[in-house]
Design a protein around this motif. Structure first.
Motif, PDB file in Angstrom:
ATOM      1  N   CYS A  74      34.767  72.113  82.353  1.00  0.00           N
ATOM      2  CA  CYS A  74      35.536  71.012  81.761  1.00  0.00           C
ATOM      3  C   CYS A  74      34.821  69.674  81.915  1.00  0.00           C
ATOM      4  O   CYS A  74      34.860  68.849  81.006  1.00  0.00           O
ATOM      5  CB  CYS A  74      36.929  70.955  82.367  1.00  0.00           C
ATOM      6  N   ALA A  75      34.163  69.458  83.053  1.00  0.00           N
ATOM      7  CA  ALA A  75      33.412  68.212  83.243  1.00  0.00           C
ATOM      8  C   ALA A  75      32.289  68.105  82.218  1.00  0.00           C
ATOM      9  O   ALA A  75      32.054  67.030  81.654  1.00  0.00           O
ATOM     10  CB  ALA A  75      32.849  68.133  84.655  1.00  0.00           C
ATOM     11  N   THR A  76      31.611  69.210  81.960  1.00  0.00           N
ATOM     12  CA  THR A  76      30.535  69.201  80.964  1.00  0.00           C
ATOM     13  C   THR A  76      31.094  68.892  79.571  1.00  0.00           C
ATOM     14  O   THR A  76      30.503  68.093  78.829  1.00  0.00           O
ATOM     15  CB  THR A  76      29.802  70.558  80.959  1.00  0.00           C
ATOM     16  N   CYS A  77      32.225  69.493  79.232  1.00  0.00           N
ATOM     17  CA  CYS A  77      32.850  69.211  77.930  1.00  0.00           C
ATOM     18  C   CYS A  77      33.305  67.763  77.829  1.00  0.00           C
ATOM     19  O   CYS A  77      33.183  67.141  76.771  1.00  0.00           O
ATOM     20  CB  CYS A  77      34.022  70.158  77.699  1.00  0.00           C
ATOM     21  N   ILE A  78      33.821  67.218  78.922  1.00  0.00           N
ATOM     22  CA  ILE A  78      34.255  65.820  78.922  1.00  0.00           C
ATOM     23  C   ILE A  78      33.065  64.896  78.732  1.00  0.00           C
ATOM     24  O   ILE A  78      33.117  63.947  77.946  1.00  0.00           O
ATOM     25  CB  ILE A  78      35.022  65.494  80.225  1.00  0.00           C
TER      26      ILE A  78
END
Length: 163
Positions: A74-78
């Protein structure tokens, strides 16, 4: 002289915002912070597994692996602005769960191993809710994909109109 300077300063700054740049900064800052928590959990996996309660009937090791995977993906997508609103939902749920978990541990010395300290999950919840409402902005992968899809649908419409 002074009134025109003040007037230009306030009117210009009120009407001309850098909202897309602000969203990019917030995405990058929040994503990197969230990512580093996931990386820390990988580095301290054994220590956390000893005190981490199992979630939803899972063993502590599996629970930590799921939490870490959510944080990293999720951090990478954010950061990229890729399916950001979708990535924010598991992140927000995770932060709410961790807030509840930390509230239950209080002054327990074993809770000192947790990477999140009280207050951080609540801060992330507020930021995630804002980002859910505001969206990724124009400097994101989502915007590029949407632009390409809109251009393609216009081309398809033009072909259908000519036929």
């Amino acid at each position: 002289m002074v009134s025109s300077t003040v007037k230009n300063l306030f009117l210009y700054s009120a009407g001309h915002t850098y909202s897309n740049l602000s969203r990019l900064f917030l995405r990058l800052f929040t994503g990197v912070m969230f990512l580093q928590f996931g990386l820390r959990q990988i580095m301290h996996f054994d220590e956390i597994a000893q005190v981490f309660p199992g979630l939803c009937g899972m063993t502590p090791e599996v629970s930590i692996a799921v939490v870490t995977a959510i944080e990293l993906v999720c951090a990478t997508c954010i950061i990229l602005g890729l399916m950001m609103r979708i990535a924010l939902i598991p992140s927000l749920v995770l932060m709410v769960c961790i807030t509840v978990m930390l509230m239950g541990h209080g002054a327990d010395p074993a809770s000192q191993v947790f990477i999140f300290k009280p207050g951080y999950p609540v801060m992330f919840c507020g930021i995630f809710i804002y980002m859910l409402l505001a969206g990724p902005g124009k400097i994101s992968v989502d915007y590029v994909i949407a632009t390409l899809l809109l251009d393609r649908s216009k081309e398809d419409d033009e072909v259908l109109d000519k036929a």
